[in-house]
Structures are given as structure tokens and as C-alpha cells.
Design a protein around this motif. Structure first.
Motif, PDB file in Angstrom:
ATOM      1  N   LYS A 152     -16.765 -10.177  -2.023  1.00 50.21           N
ATOM      2  CA  LYS A 152     -16.675 -11.247  -1.024  1.00 50.21           C
ATOM      3  C   LYS A 152     -17.329 -10.811   0.284  1.00 50.21           C
ATOM      4  O   LYS A 152     -18.066 -11.585   0.922  1.00 50.21           O
ATOM      5  CB  LYS A 152     -15.211 -11.621  -0.790  1.00 50.21           C
ATOM      6  N   ILE A 153     -17.078  -9.565   0.686  1.00 53.29           N
ATOM      7  CA  ILE A 153     -17.707  -9.043   1.902  1.00 53.29           C
ATOM      8  C   ILE A 153     -19.217  -8.956   1.717  1.00 53.29           C
ATOM      9  O   ILE A 153     -19.991  -9.293   2.627  1.00 53.29           O
ATOM     10  CB  ILE A 153     -17.116  -7.668   2.277  1.00 53.29           C
ATOM     11  N   PHE A 154     -19.658  -8.528   0.541  1.00 51.93           N
ATOM     12  CA  PHE A 154     -21.100  -8.472   0.266  1.00 51.93           C
ATOM     13  C   PHE A 154     -21.726  -9.855   0.455  1.00 51.93           C
ATOM     14  O   PHE A 154     -22.777 -10.001   1.091  1.00 51.93           O
ATOM     15  CB  PHE A 154     -21.346  -7.960  -1.160  1.00 51.93           C
ATOM     16  N   SER A 155     -21.088 -10.876  -0.098  1.00 46.32           N
ATOM     17  CA  SER A 155     -21.625 -12.239   0.006  1.00 46.32           C
ATOM     18  C   SER A 155     -21.678 -12.701   1.456  1.00 46.32           C
ATOM     19  O   SER A 155     -22.678 -13.288   1.906  1.00 46.32           O
ATOM     20  CB  SER A 155     -20.768 -13.208  -0.817  1.00 46.32           C
ATOM     21  N   LYS A 156     -20.608 -12.455   2.203  1.00 40.84           N
ATOM     22  CA  LYS A 156     -20.562 -12.868   3.608  1.00 40.84           C
ATOM     23  C   LYS A 156     -21.654 -12.190   4.427  1.00 40.84           C
ATOM     24  O   LYS A 156     -22.149 -12.756   5.411  1.00 40.84           O
ATOM     25  CB  LYS A 156     -19.194 -12.542   4.209  1.00 40.84           C
ATOM     26  N   ALA A 157     -22.033 -10.975   4.020  1.00 44.03           N
ATOM     27  CA  ALA A 157     -23.063 -10.232   4.748  1.00 44.03           C
ATOM     28  C   ALA A 157     -24.470 -10.577   4.265  1.00 44.03           C
ATOM     29  O   ALA A 157     -25.448  -9.997   4.736  1.00 44.03           O
ATOM     30  CB  ALA A 157     -22.817  -8.735   4.613  1.00 44.03           C
ATOM     31  N   GLY A 158     -24.572 -11.518   3.322  1.00 42.34           N
ATOM     32  CA  GLY A 158     -25.879 -11.914   2.816  1.00 42.34           C
ATOM     33  C   GLY A 158     -26.427 -11.008   1.736  1.00 42.34           C
ATOM     34  O   GLY A 158     -27.628 -11.037   1.439  1.00 42.34           O
ATOM     35  N   ASP A 160     -26.304  -9.548  -2.326  1.00 39.39           N
ATOM     36  CA  ASP A 160     -25.999 -10.012  -3.676  1.00 39.39           C
ATOM     37  C   ASP A 160     -24.742  -9.293  -4.162  1.00 39.39           C
ATOM     38  O   ASP A 160     -24.741  -8.061  -4.286  1.00 39.39           O
ATOM     39  CB  ASP A 160     -27.175  -9.700  -4.605  1.00 39.39           C
ATOM     40  N   PRO A 161     -23.656 -10.018  -4.440  1.00 40.90           N
ATOM     41  CA  PRO A 161     -22.408  -9.371  -4.858  1.00 40.90           C
ATOM     42  C   PRO A 161     -22.488  -8.715  -6.233  1.00 40.90           C
ATOM     43  O   PRO A 161     -21.569  -7.993  -6.624  1.00 40.90           O
ATOM     44  CB  PRO A 161     -21.400 -10.520  -4.854  1.00 40.90           C
ATOM     45  N   TYR A 162     -23.574  -8.979  -6.939  1.00 38.66           N
ATOM     46  CA  TYR A 162     -23.744  -8.380  -8.261  1.00 38.66           C
ATOM     47  C   TYR A 162     -24.811  -7.289  -8.259  1.00 38.66           C
ATOM     48  O   TYR A 162     -25.233  -6.830  -9.313  1.00 38.66           O
ATOM     49  CB  TYR A 162     -24.082  -9.466  -9.287  1.00 38.66           C
ATOM     50  N   GLN A 163     -25.226  -6.880  -7.063  1.00 34.24           N
ATOM     51  CA  GLN A 163     -26.212  -5.813  -6.924  1.00 34.24           C
ATOM     52  C   GLN A 163     -25.680  -4.750  -5.963  1.00 34.24           C
ATOM     53  O   GLN A 163     -26.065  -4.699  -4.795  1.00 34.24           O
ATOM     54  CB  GLN A 163     -27.547  -6.377  -6.413  1.00 34.24           C
ATOM     55  N   PRO A 164     -24.776  -3.899  -6.423  1.00 39.96           N
ATOM     56  CA  PRO A 164     -24.232  -2.843  -5.561  1.00 39.96           C
ATOM     57  C   PRO A 164     -25.269  -1.747  -5.325  1.00 39.96           C
ATOM     58  O   PRO A 164     -26.312  -1.722  -5.990  1.00 39.96           O
ATOM     59  CB  PRO A 164     -23.046  -2.316  -6.373  1.00 39.96           C
ATOM     60  N   PRO A 165     -25.019  -0.833  -4.411  1.00 42.02           N
ATOM     61  CA  PRO A 165     -25.985   0.240  -4.133  1.00 42.02           C
ATOM     62  C   PRO A 165     -26.206   1.146  -5.335  1.00 42.02           C
ATOM     63  O   PRO A 165     -25.265   1.521  -6.029  1.00 42.02           O
ATOM     64  CB  PRO A 165     -25.349   1.005  -2.971  1.00 42.02           C
ATOM     65  N   GLU A 166     -27.474   1.489  -5.566  1.00 42.95           N
ATOM     66  CA  GLU A 166     -27.836   2.371  -6.672  1.00 42.95           C
ATOM     67  C   GLU A 166     -28.354   3.717  -6.184  1.00 42.95           C
ATOM     68  O   GLU A 166     -28.712   4.570  -7.000  1.00 42.95           O
ATOM     69  CB  GLU A 166     -28.897   1.695  -7.551  1.00 42.95           C
ATOM     70  N   SER A 167     -28.425   3.898  -4.875  1.00 45.41           N
ATOM     71  CA  SER A 167     -28.941   5.146  -4.309  1.00 45.41           C
ATOM     72  C   SER A 167     -28.345   5.331  -2.922  1.00 45.41           C
ATOM     73  O   SER A 167     -27.746   4.413  -2.355  1.00 45.41           O
ATOM     74  CB  SER A 167     -30.468   5.092  -4.205  1.00 45.41           C
ATOM     75  N   TRP A 168     -28.532   6.525  -2.376  1.00 46.26           N
ATOM     76  CA  TRP A 168     -28.088   6.752  -1.007  1.00 46.26           C
ATOM     77  C   TRP A 168     -28.806   5.812  -0.037  1.00 46.26           C
ATOM     78  O   TRP A 168     -28.193   5.299   0.903  1.00 46.26           O
ATOM     79  CB  TRP A 168     -28.361   8.205  -0.620  1.00 46.26           C
ATOM     80  N   SER A 169     -30.088   5.573  -0.282  1.00 44.55           N
ATOM     81  CA  SER A 169     -30.842   4.662   0.593  1.00 44.55           C
ATOM     82  C   SER A 169     -30.255   3.261   0.550  1.00 44.55           C
ATOM     83  O   SER A 169     -30.130   2.589   1.582  1.00 44.55           O
ATOM     84  CB  SER A 169     -32.316   4.625   0.184  1.00 44.55           C
ATOM     85  N   ASP A 170     -29.887   2.800  -0.652  1.00 47.86           N
ATOM     86  CA  ASP A 170     -29.248   1.487  -0.790  1.00 47.86           C
ATOM     87  C   ASP A 170     -27.924   1.445  -0.037  1.00 47.86           C
ATOM     88  O   ASP A 170     -27.599   0.458   0.633  1.00 47.86           O
ATOM     89  CB  ASP A 170     -28.971   1.178  -2.266  1.00 47.86           C
ATOM     90  N   LEU A 171     -27.141   2.507  -0.169  1.00 49.86           N
ATOM     91  CA  LEU A 171     -25.838   2.558   0.491  1.00 49.86           C
ATOM     92  C   LEU A 171     -25.995   2.412   2.002  1.00 49.86           C
ATOM     93  O   LEU A 171     -25.253   1.657   2.651  1.00 49.86           O
ATOM     94  CB  LEU A 171     -25.131   3.875   0.151  1.00 49.86           C
ATOM     95  N   VAL A 172     -26.976   3.103   2.551  1.00 50.19           N
ATOM     96  CA  VAL A 172     -27.218   3.025   3.994  1.00 50.19           C
ATOM     97  C   VAL A 172     -27.712   1.636   4.385  1.00 50.19           C
ATOM     98  O   VAL A 172     -27.204   1.018   5.334  1.00 50.19           O
ATOM     99  CB  VAL A 172     -28.235   4.105   4.426  1.00 50.19           C
ATOM    100  N   ARG A 173     -28.698   1.122   3.653  1.00 56.94           N
ATOM    101  CA  ARG A 173     -29.271  -0.191   3.985  1.00 56.94           C
ATOM    102  C   ARG A 173     -28.221  -1.293   3.898  1.00 56.94           C
ATOM    103  O   ARG A 173     -28.073  -2.107   4.817  1.00 56.94           O
ATOM    104  CB  ARG A 173     -30.431  -0.497   3.029  1.00 56.94           C
ATOM    105  N   VAL A 266     -12.597  -2.196   4.988  1.00 61.85           N
ATOM    106  CA  VAL A 266     -13.908  -1.654   4.638  1.00 61.85           C
ATOM    107  C   VAL A 266     -14.411  -2.350   3.379  1.00 61.85           C
ATOM    108  O   VAL A 266     -13.630  -2.935   2.620  1.00 61.85           O
ATOM    109  CB  VAL A 266     -13.857  -0.124   4.410  1.00 61.85           C
ATOM    110  N   ALA A 267     -15.720  -2.255   3.153  1.00 62.70           N
ATOM    111  CA  ALA A 267     -16.332  -2.942   2.013  1.00 62.70           C
ATOM    112  C   ALA A 267     -16.486  -2.054   0.792  1.00 62.70           C
ATOM    113  O   ALA A 267     -16.568  -2.553  -0.333  1.00 62.70           O
ATOM    114  CB  ALA A 267     -17.701  -3.491   2.412  1.00 62.70           C
ATOM    115  N   MET A 268     -16.545  -0.733   0.999  1.00 61.18           N
ATOM    116  CA  MET A 268     -16.814   0.185  -0.111  1.00 61.18           C
ATOM    117  C   MET A 268     -16.012   1.469   0.057  1.00 61.18           C
ATOM    118  O   MET A 268     -15.802   1.930   1.183  1.00 61.18           O
ATOM    119  CB  MET A 268     -18.306   0.552  -0.164  1.00 61.18           C
ATOM    120  N   THR A 269     -15.612   2.047  -1.073  1.00 65.94           N
ATOM    121  CA  THR A 269     -14.977   3.361  -1.048  1.00 65.94           C
ATOM    122  C   THR A 269     -15.058   3.999  -2.429  1.00 65.94           C
ATOM    123  O   THR A 269     -14.951   3.302  -3.439  1.00 65.94           O
ATOM    124  CB  THR A 269     -13.499   3.274  -0.603  1.00 65.94           C
TER     125      THR A 269
END
Length: 436
Positions: A152-158, A160-173, A266-269
Motif C-alpha cells: 500500500k505504501i509502495f502504491s501511494k509513493a507511485g 509498482d507494488p508488485y516490483q520490490p527492490p532487486e538490488s541495493w540500487s533499487d532499495l536506495v532509489r 516504515v515501508a520495508m524491513t
């Protein structure tokens, strides 16, 4: 895996018998010591699978007698009993102290059949092998850290709720986008307060860089560029990118980051597999239906997709056991498909909900359907999750945890931290084992 890390009551609730449907007198007895649920328990030490236990007891003319304590009390009691010598237990639980007890437990290689060994993730067998060639214990369940995120937080932030981070770069972005648009900290660390930062808080980042925590001789394998990258990324999450909640550095136990995640703070842990089921309980979760999980992201600067950490919940047999063959027969019973399935499908309040250590059972359609964590865990198990702990670990982690935390806060550089950590580790090893 320590689920309960809060203050331990002065008088522990101790279970010394298991309810059965029979008052039969048995010829043999298997005595067990370990933590009480909700920490992982083998069959018979909590309330799941008691029908299977009854059948096993009758078939083997053996009574299973467990004693269960608060998790934090288990190692001290086992230490007292093993050092004292003489018979006390036939099967014991271990978690990060396997190497410490290696001289007090049987080498399970002489008992374990090859078919069972082949059905267990190799990394867990490596974790439990010390000294070289000595299998001091086997895992009772598969517990790997996963990344849990709020769709839900992913969606609110614009996002894709079905595309979680796959790398450290993704996590930061993704984290920066969540913070910029919603004004909340996107990420909470796990066990970064107290002494647990040296193991649960740090090791999964090491595995995401390809570093080796401790080698097969239990000497440090992370005093190098990979170890430096792990510490640097932890520091950057807090200081450079400002996406990790600073409160993470006060989190003493997993109840802390669990609470932050389940309140939507928080959104992720990163967390253990119980997190998904826990998030569905409206009594303490305000994100019911919003939580999902994925494998942990890896260090894409060196092409690593993922890395995790093994929860270290294992079963071993003391040398003083009166019947080690029968003790292993009990362990093998717990590792049977029927018992592993019962553990996975039972509710947490019965001591269940922990995922099977056997790959074939984890892949069972009923397991995969009943709990979506199982499929993600099966994928996470393909990646590095090494977590060998040396026999000196209790003394080491007390000394290096403050250094790791100071590094995350930016008070020392990763290079300085690793130099100090190496000095401390080698000092403790020299005290215990002499010079290499």
C-alpha cells in the motif's frame, strides 16, 4: 532465531511433559532441552503434531521428555550441564553456539543417511560443521531473513507494488521516492541495538556482498573489500541516503522492527518468516493485507542478486546421551516429511508456522499454497546465507557490536572499523585456540 528477546521473567515457564493420549510405560526415554514456542521447537516440545509423536513413542517404546525455557536461558543451562558432565539430555537445541559445544556433541555424520543429507540446503550443513568434518547439529527448520514490504505504501509513493527492490540500487532509489513523496522512513534495520548487530544485524549484508563471515576453520573471512562494502552500505542507508529509520539503532529485538513495520511507520524491513502471518493479525497489525515479501536485494556493484542469513535453529546430541542412536532416530523423526509438514501447517500459537528444512517438503504444493512465504523462502535458499559462528563468538560480539554501530552512525570509517574488529577477533581466538 530468537523471536523473544525482551526481558526474561525471573521464573520461566517450563514444560517437562507432553500431553499424550496414552499413559503407557515406555522402556526408553529421550530428554530434550530447548526454547519454548514461539521460537522454533521440534515435534513434541510444543503442541503441534502430538498425534504423530504418540505414534512414534509407541513404535519405538520411547517417551519423549522435553524441558523448554525462554530462549535466552537455554545456552547458559546447556553450558552448565555439559561442563558438569554426566547424563542430562539426549537432544539439545543450539543457535550460534554450535561451535562452542563441538567438543561436547556427537558428529552426526555417523548417523545421517545420504538421502536426508541431500534434501537439506548445503549451506546449513556447512554452518553446522566444525571442526572440519564434524557435523555438530542439523537444522530443525529453515529460517532465512527475507525482505518484507508494504504494498500500500509502495502504491501511494507511485511505485509498482508488485516490483520490490532487486538490488541495493533499487532499495536506495525506491526508498528515496517513498521518503520524498510520503515523508516517512522507508526502511527499518533488524537487531541493530545491543549485541545482536554483530550477527543478525550485520551478517545478511555480508552475504549480499559475497563476503565469507567465518571460514571453515572459523577465522574471519570479511576483513576485506566485501566486508568494507557491507559496512559502507549500512552507513549510507542512514547517513548518505537517509532512508533507514535512526530508531533502528535502538532496536534490541525483532519485536521492534516488527512493530515499526506493522504500524505502517516504515515501508520495508528484513525479518524472519513469521512476519507475514503476524502482519495478518488485526490485534496488533494495522497493515492487514498490505504486507508482502521478497528475497533480500544484493550488492549489484559486483553483480550479486541476493544474500540472507540463516536463523541457526539446530538439534544436536550430547556425548553423554545414554542412547545416541535413539536420539538421532528422534531427530530423524522430526525431520520426516510428516513432522516437517505438521510444523509448517500448525498455527503459531501451537508452536507451528516454521518452514521445513527439507527442500522436498518446502516444495510440497500444500505448503506452498497454505503460506506464500514458502515460495519466497525456496527462492531465497538458492543464495548465500552463511552464518558460521566461532566458539569464541559470545566474547567477540560483545566487543565488536559497539564498533559496528559506531561505523553505521559515521563515527568511524569502515576501514577503521574492520581493523579494530580484526584485532579483537584474533585476540579472542588466540586466548581460546592459540595462534593460527
Amino acid at each position: 532465531t530468537s523471536v523473544v528477546t525482551t526481558t526474561v521473567p525471573t521464573t520461566s515457564v517450563v514444560t517437562t511433559t507432553v500431553p499424550t493420549t496414552s499413559q503407557k510405560t515406555y522402556k526408553y526415554t529421550i530428554k530434550y532441552l530447548g526454547p519454548k514456542a514461539p521460537d522454533p521447537t521440534p515435534i513434541g516440545a510444543s503442541e503441534y503434531g502430538l498425534d504423530l509423536l504418540q505414534k512414534w513413542q509407541d513404535e519405538n517404546d520411547t517417551k519423549f521428555e522435553p524441558e523448554v525455557l525462554a530462549w535466552i536461558e537455554v545456552e547458559p543451562k546447556e553450558t552448565t550441564e555439559l561442563v558438569a558432565g554426566g547424563y542430562s539430555r539426549d537432544v539439545i537445541y543450539m543457535c550460534t553456539w554450535q561451535a562452542k559445544f563441538s567438543n561436547f556433541v556427537h558428529d552426526l555424520n555417523k548417523f545421517i543417511p545420504s538421502t536426508l543429507k541431500e534434501d537439506i540446503p548445503p549451506s546449513t550443513l556447512d554452518t553446522n560443521t566444525y571442526p572440519k568434518g564434524h557435523l555438530n547439529s542439523v537444522h530443525l527448520c529453515l529460517s532465512l531473513l527475507l525482505l518484507f514490504y508494504n504494498r500500500k505504501i509502495f502504491s501511494k509513493a507511485g511505485l509498482d507494488p508488485y516490483q520490490p527492490p532487486e538490488s541495493w540500487s533499487d532499495l536506495v532509489r525506491m526508498g528515496q521516492q517513498i521518503k520524498d513523496r510520503l515523508g516517512i522512513y522507508p526502511y527499518a534495520g533488524i537487531n541493530m541495538g545491543g549485541d545482536y548487530i554483530a550477527d543478525w544485524g550485520f551478517v545478511h549484508f555480508l552475504n549480499q556482498t559475497g563476503a565469507t563471515f567465518f571460514d571453515e576453520d572459523l577465522y574471519p573471512g570479511f576483513i576485506n573489500d566485501a566486508g568494507k562494502r557491507a559496512l559502507q552500505f549500512m552507513q549510507d542507508l542512514l547517513i548518505k541516503y537517509k532512508i533507514m529509520d535512526p530508531a533502528s539503532l535502538t532496536y534490541q529485538g525483532i519485536e521492534d522492527n516488527t512493530r515499526a513495520f506493522e504500524t505502517g511507520t516504515v515501508a520495508m524491513t528484513p525479518n524472519w518468516t513469521f512476519q507475514y502471518t503476524s502482519s495478518l493479525n488485526p490485534e496488533h497489525s494495522s497493515i492487514v493485507g498490505d504486507a508482502w515479501m521478497t528475497i533480500l536485494p544484493g550488492d549489484d556493484s559486483v553483480g550479486i542478486r541476493s544474500g540472507s542469513m540463516d536463523g541457526q535453529d539446530t538439534l544436536g546430541i550430547p556425548l553423554t546421551s545414554k542412547n545416541p542412536e535413539l536420539a538421532f532416530k528422534y531427530i530423524q523423526f522430526h525431520l520426516s516429511p510428516e513432522a516437517q509438514k505438521a510444523m509448517a501447517l500448525a498455527p503459531p500459537e501451537k508452536g507451528g508456522g516454521w518452514m521445513p528444512i527439507r527442500k522436498s517438503v518446502l516444495a510440497d504444493p500444500e505448503i506452498q499454497t497454505s503460506n506464500p512465504v514458502a515460495g519466497v523462502l525456496l527462492e531465497q535458499a538458492k543464495y548465500k546465507s552463511d552464518a558460521r559462528f566461532p566458539p569464541e563468538w559470545s566474547a567477540i560480539k560483545v566487543r565488536i557490536s559497539p564498533i559496528i554501530r559506531d561505523c553505521v552512525k559515521g563515527d568511524v570509517t569502515p576501514t577503521e572499523a574492520l581493523k579494530n574488529i580484526e584485532t579483537i577477533i584474533l585476540e579472542e581466538i588466540k586466548k581460546s585456540r592459540g595462534s593460527k
